[in-house]
Design a protein around this motif. Structure first.
Motif, PDB file in Angstrom:
ATOM      1  N   MET A 269       0.823  -1.204   0.000  1.00 23.95           N
ATOM      2  CA  MET A 269       0.000   0.000   0.000  1.00 23.95           C
ATOM      3  C   MET A 269       0.860   1.257   0.000  1.00 23.95           C
ATOM      4  O   MET A 269       0.465   2.292  -0.538  1.00 23.95           O
ATOM      5  N   GLY A 270       2.054   1.164   0.584  1.00 27.32           N
ATOM      6  CA  GLY A 270       2.973   2.293   0.536  1.00 27.32           C
ATOM      7  C   GLY A 270       3.296   2.695  -0.889  1.00 27.32           C
ATOM      8  O   GLY A 270       3.421   3.889  -1.203  1.00 27.32           O
ATOM      9  N   VAL A 271       3.426   1.702  -1.770  1.00 30.99           N
ATOM     10  CA  VAL A 271       3.676   1.970  -3.193  1.00 30.99           C
ATOM     11  C   VAL A 271       2.528   2.787  -3.776  1.00 30.99           C
ATOM     12  O   VAL A 271       2.733   3.812  -4.438  1.00 30.99           O
ATOM     13  N   ALA A 272       1.299   2.326  -3.534  1.00 32.69           N
ATOM     14  CA  ALA A 272       0.130   3.019  -4.086  1.00 32.69           C
ATOM     15  C   ALA A 272      -0.051   4.398  -3.468  1.00 32.69           C
ATOM     16  O   ALA A 272      -0.391   5.360  -4.158  1.00 32.69           O
ATOM     17  N   LEU A 273       0.191   4.514  -2.182  1.00 25.66           N
ATOM     18  CA  LEU A 273       0.031   5.809  -1.515  1.00 25.66           C
ATOM     19  C   LEU A 273       1.064   6.812  -2.011  1.00 25.66           C
ATOM     20  O   LEU A 273       0.760   7.993  -2.190  1.00 25.66           O
ATOM     21  N   GLU A 274       2.293   6.361  -2.235  1.00 25.67           N
ATOM     22  CA  GLU A 274       3.318   7.261  -2.760  1.00 25.67           C
ATOM     23  C   GLU A 274       2.936   7.738  -4.157  1.00 25.67           C
ATOM     24  O   GLU A 274       3.069   8.932  -4.473  1.00 25.67           O
ATOM     25  N   GLY A 275       2.455   6.815  -4.991  1.00 25.53           N
ATOM     26  CA  GLY A 275       1.996   7.223  -6.311  1.00 25.53           C
ATOM     27  C   GLY A 275       0.850   8.213  -6.222  1.00 25.53           C
ATOM     28  O   GLY A 275       0.796   9.207  -6.955  1.00 25.53           O
ATOM     29  N   CYS A 276      -0.058   7.957  -5.293  1.00 24.28           N
ATOM     30  CA  CYS A 276      -1.219   8.832  -5.101  1.00 24.28           C
ATOM     31  C   CYS A 276      -0.776  10.227  -4.666  1.00 24.28           C
ATOM     32  O   CYS A 276      -1.333  11.237  -5.107  1.00 24.28           O
ATOM     33  N   MET A 277       0.237  10.294  -3.810  1.00 26.06           N
ATOM     34  CA  MET A 277       0.738  11.594  -3.362  1.00 26.06           C
ATOM     35  C   MET A 277       1.454  12.343  -4.478  1.00 26.06           C
ATOM     36  O   MET A 277       1.672  13.554  -4.380  1.00 26.06           O
ATOM     37  N   LYS A 278       1.818  11.617  -5.530  1.00 23.53           N
ATOM     38  CA  LYS A 278       2.407  12.255  -6.707  1.00 23.53           C
ATOM     39  C   LYS A 278       1.337  12.523  -7.773  1.00 23.53           C
ATOM     40  O   LYS A 278       1.664  12.840  -8.906  1.00 23.53           O
ATOM     41  N   TYR A 279       0.063  12.380  -7.406  1.00 27.07           N
ATOM     42  CA  TYR A 279      -1.069  12.618  -8.301  1.00 27.07           C
ATOM     43  C   TYR A 279      -1.067  11.676  -9.497  1.00 27.07           C
ATOM     44  O   TYR A 279      -1.490  12.047 -10.596  1.00 27.07           O
ATOM     45  N   LEU A 280      -0.635  10.452  -9.264  1.00 25.45           N
ATOM     46  CA  LEU A 280      -0.635   9.428 -10.305  1.00 25.45           C
ATOM     47  C   LEU A 280      -1.636   8.336  -9.929  1.00 25.45           C
ATOM     48  O   LEU A 280      -1.682   7.909  -8.771  1.00 25.45           O
ATOM     49  N   PRO A 281      -2.465   7.868 -10.875  1.00 29.99           N
ATOM     50  CA  PRO A 281      -3.403   6.778 -10.571  1.00 29.99           C
ATOM     51  C   PRO A 281      -2.646   5.561 -10.048  1.00 29.99           C
ATOM     52  O   PRO A 281      -1.683   5.107 -10.684  1.00 29.99           O
ATOM     53  N   SER A 282      -3.071   5.052  -8.913  1.00 23.41           N
ATOM     54  CA  SER A 282      -2.304   3.986  -8.254  1.00 23.41           C
ATOM     55  C   SER A 282      -3.235   2.929  -7.665  1.00 23.41           C
ATOM     56  O   SER A 282      -4.297   3.251  -7.129  1.00 23.41           O
ATOM     57  N   VAL A 283      -2.774   1.669  -7.748  1.00 24.91           N
ATOM     58  CA  VAL A 283      -3.559   0.534  -7.277  1.00 24.91           C
ATOM     59  C   VAL A 283      -2.631  -0.438  -6.558  1.00 24.91           C
ATOM     60  O   VAL A 283      -1.496  -0.665  -7.004  1.00 24.91           O
ATOM     61  N   ALA A 284      -3.094  -1.019  -5.469  1.00 25.49           N
ATOM     62  CA  ALA A 284      -2.367  -2.082  -4.770  1.00 25.49           C
ATOM     63  C   ALA A 284      -3.183  -3.367  -4.852  1.00 25.49           C
ATOM     64  O   ALA A 284      -4.385  -3.362  -4.563  1.00 25.49           O
ATOM     65  N   PHE A 285      -2.527  -4.452  -5.259  1.00 25.46           N
ATOM     66  CA  PHE A 285      -3.158  -5.767  -5.340  1.00 25.46           C
ATOM     67  C   PHE A 285      -2.525  -6.701  -4.314  1.00 25.46           C
ATOM     68  O   PHE A 285      -1.294  -6.767  -4.195  1.00 25.46           O
ATOM     69  N   SER A 286      -3.376  -7.435  -3.587  1.00 27.69           N
ATOM     70  CA  SER A 286      -2.893  -8.382  -2.582  1.00 27.69           C
ATOM     71  C   SER A 286      -3.737  -9.649  -2.623  1.00 27.69           C
ATOM     72  O   SER A 286      -4.931  -9.605  -2.936  1.00 27.69           O
ATOM     73  N   LEU A 287      -3.103 -10.764  -2.268  1.00 24.30           N
ATOM     74  CA  LEU A 287      -3.776 -12.067  -2.202  1.00 24.30           C
ATOM     75  C   LEU A 287      -3.667 -12.611  -0.791  1.00 24.30           C
ATOM     76  O   LEU A 287      -2.577 -12.594  -0.196  1.00 24.30           O
ATOM     77  N   CYS A 288      -4.759 -13.104  -0.247  1.00 24.80           N
ATOM     78  CA  CYS A 288      -4.772 -13.661   1.108  1.00 24.80           C
ATOM     79  C   CYS A 288      -4.127 -15.049   1.131  1.00 24.80           C
ATOM     80  O   CYS A 288      -4.778 -16.058   1.437  1.00 24.80           O
ATOM     81  N   ASP A 289      -2.865 -15.090   0.787  1.00 29.28           N
ATOM     82  CA  ASP A 289      -2.112 -16.338   0.771  1.00 29.28           C
ATOM     83  C   ASP A 289      -0.635 -15.980   0.933  1.00 29.28           C
ATOM     84  O   ASP A 289      -0.051 -15.333   0.071  1.00 29.28           O
TER      85      ASP A 289
END
Length: 261
Positions: free
Chosen positions: A116-136
């Motif tokens: 999520m840090g990756v997506a949040l950093e992108g978001c703070m740079k005003y870039l569309p950002s998504v985090a994907f995770s799998l419960c495994d």
């Protein structure tokens, strides 16, 4: 210069060699030119931390048509900052993607997650950002069922973007899920987080572990409920932490103090 393909920047917190990030690259490879900049090893729990007290390095791991893979000794956020500064000065990414994480980032886990840090950093740079995770958490987890929805979400975000200050936190149940729920973050708590051990050389040391508790298990509009019932949980997540209702309430307080300095 006008580029024919979108530019996709990918990072994670499991390291550039992790199966999740390599599966993600394969899933979206045809959707754009890809730059991977990811830690050289696991960095789970680093959230939005960045490195200020030591130097960082970059190593080129792979370069081929439409794909560059770089590793760094930094955090996930360091990797995004480095990539934007060193590789994207003339071409900003059209989307930043974190993942695919080995393990879920639902509820309060989103605050600790390097993915999520990756997506949040992108978001703070005003870039569309998504985090994907799998419960495994398995290093050899099966990510293949996630491909259709990951591609759909990636293409939709590339086409439409996201609102300023908003990124997407997407969590898949093990097996990929049977449907999608757009939901809020559940209220949850980690407890029994420290395990004390005694070293043979005479000192105590501690492991950070813990167990998670969903504090509202009956609420059906949360990411925890969705995952526990076999749905993919998509949570729009904001950078702005302001509680706007409390702003209104605080403006009604009297801040005049009687004490003299």
């Amino acid at each position: 210069m006008k580029f024919k393909k979108p530019l996709i920047l990918i990072s994670n917190d499991d390291g550039y060699q992790a199966k999740g990030i390599n599966c993600l690259v394969d899933m979206v490879r045809d959707l754009g030119d890809i730059i991977v900049c990811a830690p050289d090893g696991p960095r789970s729990g680093y959230a939005t931390a960045f490195t200020a007290a030591s130097h960082l390095r970059l190593w080129l791991q792979k370069k081929e048509e439409g794909l560059q893979v770089w590793s760094s000794n930094g955090t996930p956020v360091d990797c995004v900052k480095l990539a934007l500064n060193q590789f994207c000065s003339d071409r900003r990414p059209d989307i930043i993607i974190g993942g695919i994480n080995h393990g879920d980032n639902a509820s309060v886990n989103a605050h600790y997650s390097g993915t999520m840090g990756v997506a949040l950093e992108g978001c703070m740079k005003y870039l569309p950002s998504v985090a994907f995770s799998l419960c495994d958490y398995d290093e050899d987890a099966d990510f293949s069922p996630l491909k259709p929805l990951i591609r759909l979400i990636t293409k939709r975000v590339l086409q439409e973007g996201l609102p300023k200050g908003v990124c997407l936190n997407v969590n898949f149940p093990k097996g990929g899920g049977d449907g999608v729920k757009v939901c809020r973050m559940a209220h949850g708590t980690w407890y029994d987080e420290c395990v004390k051990q005694h070293h043979p050389r005479g000192y105590d040391y501690y492991w950070m572990v813990g167990r998670y508790r969903n504090d509202e298990p009956e609420e059906e509009d949360t990411d925890n409920w969705a995952l526990q019932h076999g749905y993919v949980a998509i949570t729009p997540t904001r950078i702005d932490l302001t509680h706007h209702e409390m702003v209104k309430r605080l403006r009604g307080w009297d801040f005049t103090t009687e004490e003299q300095p």
